[in-house]
Write a protein that holds these residues in place. Structure first.
Motif, PDB file in Angstrom:
ATOM      1  N   MET A   1      -1.291  -5.027  -2.565  1.00 35.05           N
ATOM      2  CA  MET A   1      -2.266  -5.739  -3.390  1.00 35.05           C
ATOM      3  C   MET A   1      -1.704  -6.048  -4.766  1.00 35.05           C
ATOM      4  O   MET A   1      -1.987  -7.103  -5.347  1.00 35.05           O
ATOM      5  CB  MET A   1      -3.532  -4.906  -3.497  1.00 35.05           C
ATOM      6  CG  MET A   1      -4.695  -5.647  -4.156  1.00 35.05           C
ATOM      7  SD  MET A   1      -5.138  -7.156  -3.277  1.00 35.05           S
ATOM      8  CE  MET A   1      -6.250  -7.922  -4.475  1.00 35.05           C
TER       9      MET A   1
ATOM     10  N   ARG B   1      -2.214  -0.323  -1.812  1.00 34.80           N
ATOM     11  CA  ARG B   1      -2.226  -0.564  -3.260  1.00 34.80           C
ATOM     12  C   ARG B   1      -1.006  -1.381  -3.686  1.00 34.80           C
ATOM     13  O   ARG B   1      -1.107  -2.325  -4.472  1.00 34.80           O
ATOM     14  CB  ARG B   1      -2.210   0.763  -4.034  1.00 34.80           C
ATOM     15  CG  ARG B   1      -3.491   1.576  -3.990  1.00 34.80           C
ATOM     16  CD  ARG B   1      -3.239   2.943  -4.599  1.00 34.80           C
ATOM     17  NE  ARG B   1      -4.378   3.816  -4.565  1.00 34.80           N
ATOM     18  CZ  ARG B   1      -5.177   4.047  -5.614  1.00 34.80           C
ATOM     19  NH1 ARG B   1      -4.927   3.461  -6.761  1.00 34.80           N
ATOM     20  NH2 ARG B   1      -6.196   4.869  -5.501  1.00 34.80           N
TER      21      ARG B   1
ATOM     22  N   HIS C   1      -8.869  -0.684  -0.948  1.00 39.97           N
ATOM     23  CA  HIS C   1      -7.750  -1.557  -1.292  1.00 39.97           C
ATOM     24  C   HIS C   1      -7.495  -2.636  -0.246  1.00 39.97           C
ATOM     25  O   HIS C   1      -6.431  -3.242  -0.225  1.00 39.97           O
ATOM     26  CB  HIS C   1      -6.490  -0.712  -1.494  1.00 39.97           C
ATOM     27  CG  HIS C   1      -6.696   0.386  -2.493  1.00 39.97           C
ATOM     28  ND1 HIS C   1      -6.860   0.143  -3.839  1.00 39.97           N
ATOM     29  CD2 HIS C   1      -6.836   1.726  -2.329  1.00 39.97           C
ATOM     30  CE1 HIS C   1      -7.069   1.293  -4.466  1.00 39.97           C
ATOM     31  NE2 HIS C   1      -7.059   2.258  -3.577  1.00 39.97           N
TER      32      HIS C   1
ATOM     33  N   SER D   1     -12.035 -11.832  -3.060  1.00 42.15           N
ATOM     34  CA  SER D   1     -11.314 -11.093  -4.087  1.00 42.15           C
ATOM     35  C   SER D   1     -10.094 -10.371  -3.534  1.00 42.15           C
ATOM     36  O   SER D   1      -9.079 -10.263  -4.212  1.00 42.15           O
ATOM     37  CB  SER D   1     -12.256 -10.090  -4.758  1.00 42.15           C
ATOM     38  OG  SER D   1     -12.794  -9.198  -3.807  1.00 42.15           O
ATOM     39  N   ASN D   2     -10.179  -9.861  -2.314  1.00 42.68           N
ATOM     40  CA  ASN D   2      -9.044  -9.176  -1.698  1.00 42.68           C
ATOM     41  C   ASN D   2      -8.805  -9.806  -0.325  1.00 42.68           C
ATOM     42  O   ASN D   2      -9.604  -9.630   0.592  1.00 42.68           O
ATOM     43  CB  ASN D   2      -9.323  -7.685  -1.559  1.00 42.68           C
ATOM     44  CG  ASN D   2      -8.102  -6.901  -1.085  1.00 42.68           C
ATOM     45  OD1 ASN D   2      -7.250  -7.423  -0.374  1.00 42.68           O
ATOM     46  ND2 ASN D   2      -8.023  -5.639  -1.460  1.00 42.68           N
TER      47      ASN D   2
ATOM     48  N   GLY E   1      -9.640  -5.997   2.039  1.00 44.55           N
ATOM     49  CA  GLY E   1     -10.820  -6.851   2.002  1.00 44.55           C
ATOM     50  C   GLY E   1     -11.598  -6.867   3.298  1.00 44.55           C
ATOM     51  O   GLY E   1     -12.727  -7.357   3.352  1.00 44.55           O
TER      52      GLY E   1
END
Length: 224
Positions: free
Chosen positions: A221, A218, A27, A2-3, A29
């Motif tokens: 991302m 942030r 924020h 997901s990250n 992975g």
């Protein structure tokens, strides 16, 4: 995943490193721990960072005779890393032995050409061909050796993805458009790397040295 952002943490001060990861953990992975960190803190430092609950990427770039690399890989089993790097230039036998010695849940990826090198640097070392040519050649060798993937710059990952569809590709030297390149010579933006097929984006200074690391993470991302 997901990250895809793995924060490169190479601080010699364990308290600062832990505080940084704690600050941005929501924020990113995972955490990439490199040579500087590992030489300073060893297994203890890895365990301390692992307590924060994020996957650990041990960027040790192992490169030696096959038996030595296999023994080193066995020595880090207890750390349960999600990813470990070795050097593709160590040859097929070394890569095969490293993979065989790795933990069942550890991805072993081969470093191809460092992102701090350009074509001129590579020629001076004695390699023929461009960085792109050498990355593709070493990626093929790593694939034959049964590794999970490779490390390469964002400039080559698209071409590698075409020849190795199910590979796991780590892209370091990632820089937001407004960031200083520093010692990176084949850098791309996070969005460019992701679009080209990167599985993991290794980002260090643009987050770690930002005035507000949490906001920097942030913002990166948000571009993905």
């Amino acid at each position: 995943m997901s990250n895809p952002i793995y924060l490169a943490v190479d601080l010699p001060d364990l308290a600062r490193a832990t505080a940084l990861v704690q600050q941005v953990r929501g924020h990113i992975g995972g955490v990439k721990l490199g040579l500087e960190f590992f030489c300073a803190h060893g297994h203890h430092g890895v365990h301390e960072i692992a307590k924060l609950g994020l996957p650990i990427f041990l960027d040790l770039k192992l490169h030696d005779i096959p038996n030595t690399v296999a023994a080193a890989m066995q020595a880090i089993h207890v750390l349960e890393p999600a990813i470990v790097t070795i050097h593709a230039a160590g040859g097929r036998a070394m890569m095969e032995d490293a993979k065989a010695a790795a933990g069942a849940h550890t991805r072993v990826v081969a470093v191809t050409m460092l992102t701090s090198l350009d074509d001129t640097d590579i020629a001076r070392i004695g390699y023929s061909g461009t960085a792109h040519d050498n990355v593709l050649r070493l990626a093929d060798l790593a694939h034959q050796a049964g590794l999970d993937g490779i490390v390469c710059s964002g400039q080559e990952v698209g071409a590698v993805r075409q020849q190795w569809r199910d590979g796991f590709f780590v892209v370091p030297g990632v820089r937001p458009a407004s960031a200083v390149l520093g010692d990176q010579k084949r850098a791309v933006t996070p969005r460019q790397a992701r679009d080209a097929g990167a599985s993991v984006l290794v980002i260090g200074r643009p987050i770690a040295r930002a005035e507000n690391p949490d906001q920097a993470a942030r913002d990166i991302m948000a571009t993905l």
